[in-house]
Design an enzyme around this catalytic site. Structure first.
Site, PDB file in Angstrom:
ATOM      1  N   ARG A  51      -5.827  21.768  -4.640  1.00  0.00           N
ATOM      2  CA  ARG A  51      -6.600  22.022  -3.424  1.00  0.00           C
ATOM      3  C   ARG A  51      -5.857  22.907  -2.436  1.00  0.00           C
ATOM      4  NH1 ARG A  51      -8.025  18.008  -5.940  1.00  0.00           N
ATOM      5  NH2 ARG A  51      -5.859  17.405  -5.921  1.00  0.00           N
ATOM      6  N   THR A  52      -4.580  22.603  -2.174  1.00  0.00           N
ATOM      7  CA  THR A  52      -3.853  23.360  -1.159  1.00  0.00           C
ATOM      8  C   THR A  52      -3.711  24.821  -1.570  1.00  0.00           C
ATOM      9  OG1 THR A  52      -2.632  21.371  -0.517  1.00  0.00           O
ATOM     10  CG2 THR A  52      -1.725  23.486   0.178  1.00  0.00           C
ATOM     11  N   LYS A  80      16.458  31.705 -13.687  1.00  0.00           N
ATOM     12  CA  LYS A  80      17.671  32.468 -13.989  1.00  0.00           C
ATOM     13  C   LYS A  80      18.789  32.173 -12.994  1.00  0.00           C
ATOM     14  CE  LYS A  80      14.745  36.308 -15.555  1.00  0.00           C
ATOM     15  NZ  LYS A  80      14.376  37.718 -15.335  1.00  0.00           N
ATOM     16  N   ARG A 101       5.068  25.836  -0.874  1.00  0.00           N
ATOM     17  CA  ARG A 101       5.247  24.405  -1.149  1.00  0.00           C
ATOM     18  C   ARG A 101       6.533  24.249  -1.945  1.00  0.00           C
ATOM     19  NH1 ARG A 101       0.791  20.250  -3.376  1.00  0.00           N
ATOM     20  NH2 ARG A 101       0.351  20.346  -1.147  1.00  0.00           N
TER      21      ARG A 101
END
Length: 311
Positions: A51-52, A80, A101
């Site tokens: 959703r976000t 890496k 996020r």
């Protein structure tokens, strides 16, 4: 560009929150306003999201921006050994705003301190989730006609639930009474209870979850017990089914009561509740589009007057 990142709503004034609500309401009336023509929005999701991420990307697209980014950190140079700092500085070369996020608490604050473009915190560990809080505030105001003097019941995972932490702090201007319903293992952390005490916010703690317990609720805010936050899976198994909302528990509910949930849900809300007038979590998710459009515009210095001009 002046850095006006959004890490938390805790420092926003009442006037600022109400201003953002008016901005979101303007977008609800018409979300297709191409205010960001020529802009690029980067969405960096180091943790899973549906959703976000999708609502931020939809918000950017409906505003006319282009979107770059990733939803799986395993496909980035982080595998890496690239540091978060280097990733942020690199993406800042390409984007006008970064929505991020991250699984580490404090990652958004760190990114905001080093980035030359605004950072919008889309959730940092168990800490804060300000864009969810903005859509929660918008939804509460939409359903109750006000933010002041409400009884807000928070249920389930109050220890790791960044959505309840953010909402608690943002509501400090509006004289709420909170009811925390959780097992000891998932109780509201002391730091947030001390925050309530510091700002004169009333709260009551419960372990019972019955029709009588929630009969005075204006807002019943359900949460998922987050398996991914547990180190000890035996502890998760002990608590995951402790607080399940059944339809017969609504028999004493106030007529104005609405059930919210940041989603995804697992089994904490009985599916038959979806058909009752109390269920509002899908409308709440829809409001994420309008709230996130408002937040993106705000960090980029676009005002409510600018939005009204762009019909």
């Amino acid at each position: 560009m002046q850095n006006s990142s959004l890490v938390t709503l805790a420092n926003h004034s009442r006037d600022k929150i109400e201003y953002l609500i008016r901005m979101a309401r303007e977008f609800e009336q018409n979300p297709n306003r191409r205010l960001l023509e020529g802009k690029v929005v980067a969405t960096l999701f180091f943790e899973p999201s549906t959703r976000t991420r999708l609502s931020f990307e939809t918000a950017a697209n409906r505003l006319g921006a282009r979107v770059i980014g990733f939803a799986d950190p395993k496909v980035t140079s982080g595998t890496k050994g690239e540091t978060l700092k280097d990733t942020i500085m690199m993406v800042s070369n390409y984007a006008d705003v970064i929505v991020m996020r991250h699984y580490l608490e404090g990652a958004a604050q760190y990114a905001s301190e080093i980035a030359p473009v605004p950072i919008v915190n889309a959730g940092d560990g168990a800490n804060q989730h300000p864009s969810q809080t903005m859509l929660d505030l918008y939804t509460i105001n939409q359903t109750q006609g006000r933010l002041d003097d409400l009884n807000i019941y928070m249920v389930g995972d109050l220890k790791y639930g960044r959505t309840v932490h953010s909402l608690l702090m943002a509501m400090r201007h509006f004289n709420p009474t909170f009811h925390f319903i959780a097992p000891d293992e998932l109780a509201m952390p002391d730091i947030y209870k001390r925050y309530c005490e510091e700002y004169g916010i009333r709260y009551v703690e419960h372990q019972d979850f019955t029709a009588d317990t929630i009969s005075d609720a204006d807002i019943l805010y359900m949460t998922r017990v987050q398996k991914e936050r547990f180190v000890d899976l035996d502890e998760y198994e002990r608590v995951k089914d402790r607080y399940l909302l059944k339809r017969d528990m609504l028999k004493k509910a106030r007529p104005n009561m609405k059930i919210l949930h940041p989603l995804p849900r697992v089994n904490e809300i009985e599916y038959s509740i979806d058909e009752t007038p109390y269920a509002y979590y899908f409308q709440q998710a829809r409001n994420g589009l309008y709230a996130r459009q408002a937040l993106i515009c705000d960090v980029l210095g676009i005002s409510l007057d600018d939005i009204k001009k762009k019909l």
